[in-house]
Design an enzyme around this catalytic site. Structure first.
Site, PDB file in Angstrom:
ATOM      1  N   ASP A   8       0.830  -1.206   0.000  1.00 56.29           N
ATOM      2  CA  ASP A   8       0.000   0.000   0.000  1.00 56.29           C
ATOM      3  C   ASP A   8       0.867   1.259   0.000  1.00 56.29           C
ATOM      4  OD1 ASP A   8      -2.350   1.413  -0.008  1.00 56.29           O
ATOM      5  OD2 ASP A   8      -2.767   1.148   2.129  1.00 56.29           O
ATOM      6  N   ASN A  22     -10.931  -2.515  -5.359  1.00 55.53           N
ATOM      7  CA  ASN A  22     -10.165  -1.601  -6.224  1.00 55.53           C
ATOM      8  C   ASN A  22     -10.815  -1.419  -7.600  1.00 55.53           C
ATOM      9  OD1 ASN A  22      -6.915  -2.730  -4.960  1.00 55.53           O
ATOM     10  ND2 ASN A  22      -8.154  -1.011  -4.265  1.00 55.53           N
TER      11      ASN A  22
HETATM   12  C1  IPE Z   1      -5.403  -2.763  -0.161  1.00 58.26           C
HETATM   13  O1  IPE Z   1      -5.072  -1.426  -0.305  1.00 58.26           O
HETATM   14  C2  IPE Z   1      -5.379  -3.446  -1.487  1.00 58.26           C
HETATM   15  C3  IPE Z   1      -4.061  -3.580  -2.122  1.00 58.26           C
HETATM   16  C4  IPE Z   1      -2.929  -3.258  -1.593  1.00 58.26           C
HETATM   17  C5  IPE Z   1      -4.081  -4.167  -3.429  1.00 58.26           C
HETATM   18  P1  IPE Z   1      -6.189  -0.295  -0.444  1.00 58.26           P
HETATM   19  O2  IPE Z   1      -5.491   0.984  -0.593  1.00 58.26           O
HETATM   20  O3  IPE Z   1      -7.157  -0.678  -1.495  1.00 58.26           O
HETATM   21  O4  IPE Z   1      -6.932  -0.410   0.969  1.00 58.26           O
HETATM   22  P2  IPE Z   1      -7.750   0.652   1.796  1.00 58.26           P
HETATM   23  O5  IPE Z   1      -8.794   1.219   0.888  1.00 58.26           O
HETATM   24  O6  IPE Z   1      -6.790   1.706   2.246  1.00 58.26           O
HETATM   25  O7  IPE Z   1      -8.304  -0.114   2.951  1.00 58.26           O
HETATM   26  C1  IPE Z   2      -1.570   0.334  -3.381  1.00 61.78           C
HETATM   27  O1  IPE Z   2      -1.385   1.706  -3.385  1.00 61.78           O
HETATM   28  C2  IPE Z   2      -1.838  -0.222  -4.744  1.00 61.78           C
HETATM   29  C3  IPE Z   2      -3.219  -0.655  -4.955  1.00 61.78           C
HETATM   30  C4  IPE Z   2      -4.189  -0.642  -4.062  1.00 61.78           C
HETATM   31  C5  IPE Z   2      -3.558  -1.163  -6.275  1.00 61.78           C
HETATM   32  P1  IPE Z   2      -2.603   2.725  -3.346  1.00 61.78           P
HETATM   33  O2  IPE Z   2      -2.998   3.045  -4.735  1.00 61.78           O
HETATM   34  O3  IPE Z   2      -3.707   2.210  -2.482  1.00 61.78           O
HETATM   35  O4  IPE Z   2      -1.903   3.966  -2.672  1.00 61.78           O
HETATM   36  P2  IPE Z   2      -2.527   4.969  -1.610  1.00 61.78           P
HETATM   37  O5  IPE Z   2      -3.103   4.158  -0.495  1.00 61.78           O
HETATM   38  O6  IPE Z   2      -3.587   5.753  -2.322  1.00 61.78           O
HETATM   39  O7  IPE Z   2      -1.387   5.805  -1.168  1.00 61.78           O
HETATM   40 MG    MG Z   3      -4.098   2.369  -0.539  1.00 69.25          MG
END
Ligand code: IPE
Ligand code: IPE
Ligand code: MG
Length: 245
Positions: free
Chosen positions: A18, A66
């Site tokens: 993340d 997502n």
């Molecule tokens: C969890 O991260 C999913 C992945 C890392 C693929 P998110 O960014 O989607 O999770 P939330 O929304 O912060 O809980």
């Molecule tokens: C994790 O990074 C990747 C996916 C969930 C696909 P994020 O895209 O969730 O990054 P933040 O949480 O917005 O920083």
């Molecule tokens: Mg995230």
């Protein structure tokens, strides 16, 4: 470099990767650049796990939730995934890594799904490490799917109600052939599970770091393993029982 005990490695590491979006923001870039940099961190981490001798590495790359992100971000993530698979196929094969996937694979964009299935087939005999990608994955959906299959099998006479226990249910999950994770790492300073491996994490050691995924290095992985090795896993027993004193 952090020292780790090679004799007490976690057999299975799972990572919630993340922080790509926040990394991009910090660098005054668009979110997609963050995901691109995140893909490099995936390469580094796979290489490091293979070197260290980790048997299973599960990476949460795309959640069922997502899909609800802006269309251009979903498109970019699917494209990046296709690129990653194209570029890494030969490396995975050379390093004798088997590619596996968990999640609602049928929902992936067709080019991604086809590449994924091709590389899974190509690498199916590799036995040095399993790289397991969680794609279009949601744990509650996984459990609901398992219950549905069990009910169908019960109705067709393949399964009797008395046979249903923890092991039987686990055998209906995507992760049927894998041990539960020993160590879960989540980057970016978020302290939640986000619908990841709810069943499988029952006794997993949890490790949270503020490092954003694109900045995650081998040294961060080693630091997490070192913390894991200092923990005492009691599985509900007492410390004396565990240490045999
Ligand atoms: C969890 O991260 C999913 C992945 C890392 C693929 P998110 O960014 O989607 O999770 P939330 O929304 O912060 O809980
Ligand atoms: C994790 O990074 C990747 C996916 C969930 C696909 P994020 O895209 O969730 O990054 P933040 O949480 O917005 O920083
Ligand atoms: Mg995230």
């Amino acid at each position: 470099m952090v020292n780790i005990d090679k004799n007490r490695l976690p057999r299975h590491i799972a990572i919630i990767m993340d922080g790509n979006g926040r990394w991009a923001k910090q660098h005054a870039m668009g979110r997609i650049r963050g995901h691109r940099k995140g893909a490099q961190a995936v390469r580094t981490t796979v290489t490091a796990c293979r070197e260290i001798g980790i048997a299973y590495l599960t990476l949460f790359a795309f959640s069922s939730e997502n899909w609800g992100r802006p269309g251009e971000e979903v498109d970019a993530l699917m494209n990046l995934l296709a690129d990653y698979l194209d570029r890494e196929a030969s490396t995975l094969q050379e390093r004798e890594i088997r590619l596996a996937a968990i999640g609602d694979i049928d929902k992936l964009y067709p080019p991604v799904r086809h590449k994924l299935l091709d590389i899974m087939k190509l690498t199916e005999r590799n036995d040095k490490m399993v790289l397991n990608l969680a794609l279009s994955y949601g744990s509650r959906d996984e459990i609901v799917g398992a219950v549905r299959k069990m009910v169908a099998d019960q109705q067709s006479g393949k399964l009797s109600v008395e046979d249903i226990d923890k092991d039987r249910l686990a055998a209906y999950l995507y992760t049927a052939a894998m041990p539960d994770p020993d160590l879960l790492i989540r980057t970016s300073g978020e302290y939640r599970i986000s619908n990841f491996l709810l069943w499988q994490l029952a006794y997993t050691e949890l490790y949270f770091t503020d490092v954003l995924w694109p900045d995650f290095k081998k040294s961060d992985l080693l630091a997490a393993i070192a913390v894991y090795q200092r923990r005492e896993r009691r599985f509900g027993l007492t410390s004396e029982q565990i240490s045999g004193k």
